[in-house]
Motif scaffolding. Structure first.
Motif, short mmCIF file in Angstrom:
data_model
loop_
_atom_site.label_atom_id
_atom_site.label_comp_id
_atom_site.label_asym_id
_atom_site.label_seq_id
_atom_site.Cartn_x
_atom_site.Cartn_y
_atom_site.Cartn_z
N ALA A 330 0.84 -1.20 0.00
CA ALA A 330 0.00 0.00 0.00
C ALA A 330 0.88 1.25 0.00
CB ALA A 330 -0.92 -0.02 1.22
N VAL A 331 1.93 1.23 0.84
CA VAL A 331 2.85 2.38 0.90
C VAL A 331 3.50 2.57 -0.47
CG1 VAL A 331 4.98 3.28 1.92
CG2 VAL A 331 3.27 2.19 3.38
N GLU A 333 2.36 1.73 -3.39
CA GLU A 333 1.41 2.30 -4.36
C GLU A 333 1.25 3.80 -4.14
OE1 GLU A 333 -2.22 0.02 -4.08
OE2 GLU A 333 -1.12 -1.77 -4.77
N MET A 334 1.15 4.19 -2.82
CA MET A 334 0.96 5.62 -2.49
C MET A 334 2.16 6.43 -3.01
SD MET A 334 -0.82 5.33 1.20
CE MET A 334 0.29 6.41 1.98
N VAL A 337 1.91 6.91 -6.66
CA VAL A 337 0.89 7.90 -7.00
C VAL A 337 1.45 9.30 -6.79
CG1 VAL A 337 -1.36 8.83 -6.32
CG2 VAL A 337 -1.05 6.38 -6.58
N GLU A 338 2.12 9.50 -5.60
CA GLU A 338 2.73 10.80 -5.29
C GLU A 338 3.68 11.21 -6.40
OE1 GLU A 338 2.64 12.75 -2.19
OE2 GLU A 338 0.75 11.69 -2.07
#
Ligand code: SF4
Ligand code: SF4
Length: 338
Positions: A330-331, A333-334, A337-338
């Motif tokens: 999840a981290v 992916e974030m 995205v950032e």
């Protein structure tokens, strides 16, 4: 075993132990299965068949190369009965060529003076034979009466270390036999350990009072270093769980005849990844995963390997590991995205 070879082996052992203490990121011991077939059918065993073919040398060689590339210290050939493999000497020689210590586990039936000399030439360093009783019965034919002649051949001709492992539990009828076997091993100049064996479904049955008494006597006859490494057996003999960190799938690897990595002989199926595709990511995951079967595990060699890291790197349950992986993904992916 010749004194010069013995001293060289001791030096190699000291070096693999120091290396294992300095770094936890390589396998210490791998069991390699080139032959599932066995000439016997012991009542407690779930590791043999009577029909499969030996794995060809050109299939085994890349497996040995991969183990060397992972930094493995010791490769022990097991089965089935590996002495039935027609290219066993070449397999042993190849393990030595790749700089690893070569061991063998056998039921002892196929040792003749000529065969022992060939194993000397191939470079075998360790042999372990488990002897279950004095006279053959319906549970086991790995019996002192049948094997004594083979042991005499070995004491005369073997230029490798030989350990005799009498066993207690698992339906073996007369626990006194373990004492007779251990005494004979010491008399012939071999080292001896004692195995508390699992049932054929891999589960532990607590020892009876008589079995416990014999177990302690056999332990006294054996190698003091081995006894020190096998503390877990005292708990297991009492039927109590033992708290330790099993590093199967990482520091210990079990490579089946199909070339898949499994936790061990009793937990085949997981992770079930081909050795050729095994990565340090797989290694790290298994190193850090707590094994549900650890408290009642009777597998001596995996316990001994575990001692090297018991003091470091606490493990997590498979559920915790999965949760951690999810959070990391999840981290990741974030961040993307950032
Ligand atoms: S314990 Fe060893 S000798 Fe007995 S059946 Fe199993 S593989 Fe064969
Ligand atoms: S605890 Fe024992 S049975 Fe379980 S994976 Fe480790 S070695 Fe195998």
């Amino acid at each position: 075993m010749r004194r010069r070879k013995f001293l060289r082996l001791k030096l190699r052992e000291a070096s693999f132990i120091s290396r294992a203490l300095l770094s936890s990121r390589h396998p210490v011991l791998a069991h390699l299965i080139p032959m599932r077939r066995c000439n016997l059918a012991c009542g407690y065993c779930n590791e043999y068949d009577h029909s499969s073919s030996p794995v060809a040398l050109d299939i085994i060689k890349p497996r040995i190369e991969k183990l060397a590339a992972l930094g493995t210290s010791i490769v022990t050939i097991s089965g089935g009965e590996p002495m039935m493999h027609p290219q066993l000497d070449e397999i042993i020689h190849y393990i030595r060529l790749r700089g690893m210590i070569a061991g063998l586990i056998s039921n002892g039936y196929y040792f003749t003076p000529e065969r022992i000399k060939r194993l000397n030439r191939a470079g075998l360093e360790y042999l372990q034979i488990s002897i279950d009783n004095v006279y053959p019965d319906e549970v086991s034919r790995k019996s002192l009466r049948v094997l004594d002649k083979k042991l005499r051949y070995l004491s005369e001709h073997a230029d490798f270390h030989l350990n005799i492992n009498p066993v207690i539990g698992g339906g073996i009828k007369n626990p006194n036999d373990a004492l007779t076997v251990a005494s004979r091993a010491v008399e012939l100049g071999f080292s001896t350990t004692v195995g508390v064996i699992h049932d054929n479904d891999g589960t532990l049955k607590p020892l009876s009072e008589k079995e416990k008494e014999i177990f302690q006597q056999v332990k006294k006859l054996g190698n003091k270093d081995h006894a020190r490494l096998n503390w877990f057996q005292d708990s297991i003999a009492e039927g109590k769980p033992y708290n330790w960190r099993c590093r199967a799938g990482a520091r210990y690897l079990y490579i089946c005849e199909d070339g898949l990595v499994h936790w061990c002989s009793q937990q085949r199926g997981y992770p079930g990844i081909p050795l050729k595709d095994y990565t340090m990511e797989d290694f790290d995951r298994e190193y850090n995963t707590e094994k549900w079967c650890a408290p009642t595990c009777t597998l001596q060699c995996v316990h001994q390997v575990g001692i090297l890291d018991n003091w470091r790197d606490p493990q997590k349950t498979p559920a915790q590991m999965a949760q951690e992986r999810k959070e990391k993904e999840a981290v990741g992916e974030m961040v993307q995205v950032e």
